[in-house]
Design a protein around this motif. Sequence first.
Motif, PDB file in Angstrom:
ATOM      1  N   HIS A   1       0.844  -1.200   0.000  1.00 52.10           N
ATOM      2  CA  HIS A   1       0.000   0.000   0.000  1.00 52.10           C
ATOM      3  C   HIS A   1       0.876   1.246   0.000  1.00 52.10           C
ATOM      4  N   GLU A   2       0.511   2.191  -0.862  1.00 53.75           N
ATOM      5  CA  GLU A   2       1.265   3.447  -0.957  1.00 53.75           C
ATOM      6  C   GLU A   2       0.287   4.620  -0.827  1.00 53.75           C
ATOM      7  N   PRO A   3      -0.202   4.882   0.380  1.00 56.46           N
ATOM      8  CA  PRO A   3      -1.243   5.916   0.518  1.00 56.46           C
ATOM      9  C   PRO A   3      -0.749   7.341   0.287  1.00 56.46           C
ATOM     10  N   VAL A   4       0.562   7.579   0.282  1.00 59.31           N
ATOM     11  CA  VAL A   4       1.024   8.964   0.045  1.00 59.31           C
ATOM     12  C   VAL A   4       1.339   9.219  -1.426  1.00 59.31           C
ATOM     13  N   LEU A   5       1.102   8.244  -2.289  1.00 58.41           N
ATOM     14  CA  LEU A   5       1.493   8.377  -3.702  1.00 58.41           C
ATOM     15  C   LEU A   5       1.148   9.743  -4.281  1.00 58.41           C
TER      16      LEU A   5
ATOM     17  N   ARG B   1      11.646   5.335  -5.119  1.00 61.20           N
ATOM     18  CA  ARG B   1      10.694   4.225  -5.335  1.00 61.20           C
ATOM     19  C   ARG B   1       9.242   4.702  -5.349  1.00 61.20           C
ATOM     20  N   VAL B   2       9.053   5.953  -5.634  1.00 60.70           N
ATOM     21  CA  VAL B   2       7.681   6.484  -5.708  1.00 60.70           C
ATOM     22  C   VAL B   2       6.928   5.746  -6.817  1.00 60.70           C
TER      23      VAL B   2
ATOM     24  N   GLY C   1       4.370   1.238  -5.132  1.00 54.58           N
ATOM     25  CA  GLY C   1       3.235   0.639  -4.426  1.00 54.58           C
ATOM     26  C   GLY C   1       3.470   0.345  -2.958  1.00 54.58           C
ATOM     27  N   HIS C   2       4.568   0.861  -2.399  1.00 55.99           N
ATOM     28  CA  HIS C   2       4.881   0.566  -0.997  1.00 55.99           C
ATOM     29  C   HIS C   2       5.094   1.845  -0.193  1.00 55.99           C
ATOM     30  N   SER C   3       5.160   1.672   1.125  1.00 53.36           N
ATOM     31  CA  SER C   3       5.217   2.816   2.026  1.00 53.36           C
ATOM     32  C   SER C   3       6.571   2.923   2.716  1.00 53.36           C
TER      33      SER C   3
END
Length: 287
Positions: free
Chosen positions: A171-175, A213-214, A217-219
């Motif tokens: 999960h990448e909620p700050v994308l 790594r933006v 898909g990761h945080s």
Amino acid sequence: MKIRLWGTRGSLATPGPETVRYGGNTSCVEVVGEDGTRLVLDAGTGIRRLGAILSEESSRVDVLLTHLHMDHIQGLGFFRPLDQPGQDVRVWGPPSSTQDLGTRLGRYLSPPLFPVRLKELPCRLTLHEAPLEPFEIGALRIEAALVCHPGPTLGYRISENGFTVAYIPDHEPVLGAGCIAKDREWISGFELAEGADLLIHDSQYSLAEYPARVGWGHSALSHALQFADKAGVRRFVTFHHDPGRDDDALDRMVNEARMALDLEMEIVAGTEGLQFESESVAFSATM
Ligand SMILES: [Zn+2]
Ligand SMILES: [Zn+2]
């Protein structure tokens, strides 16, 4: 409810002396309800050890896949209940507008990548696309929602008797923003995590690693903690550890986050074998 971590590594299984404390198996978490309903969240390499201890009498097991990246399905073909005639195995996965779940899983679980096809397995196997409205398995209430990660990817929220665990391993909620949005409606996965007693969440990167790594898909851990804090989570479990992060580096990363951020919630480093129980809200690390 009892929750046990069987694999906490992200991306690639990483066995070896430098990962022996936190574990090298990829994503797999067991959830057992008070009526004995058993859910298995993801089928990473950690699922093999879980399958080996399940008794032959357990009549049904439900495997809830978040998505079909290899680190979340690689153990499926080695899950013993699949080899047991008559065993009721139900596999749930993310919906897709192009191919059904069986076709998508069959790309791995068929020659030449795997010797056996899904339809050749002796168990009673059924495949389901997880509904995006709440549903129940036994006494467990389950909510699934699509979250920000490449390809159709679900997070899960599971509740029973007022206790809630949320599982969002990739999960990448700050994308695109670099920080968690102010407005909750714009935050991926927010409703899954809101007010959870336990959140098991992607913590793959350090803040220094994240800019390169933006969009993967990761945080970064600190972004994941911002997300959890905003959602009012009680206890946060780091998960999907980077294959390149050894035990000592993981210790440092989690300790630094605890000291740098003045947060009320407890931060627990996701460790293979760790168990949580809803009654005591205590936890113990038994391997
Ligand atoms: Zn993953
Ligand atoms: Zn993934």
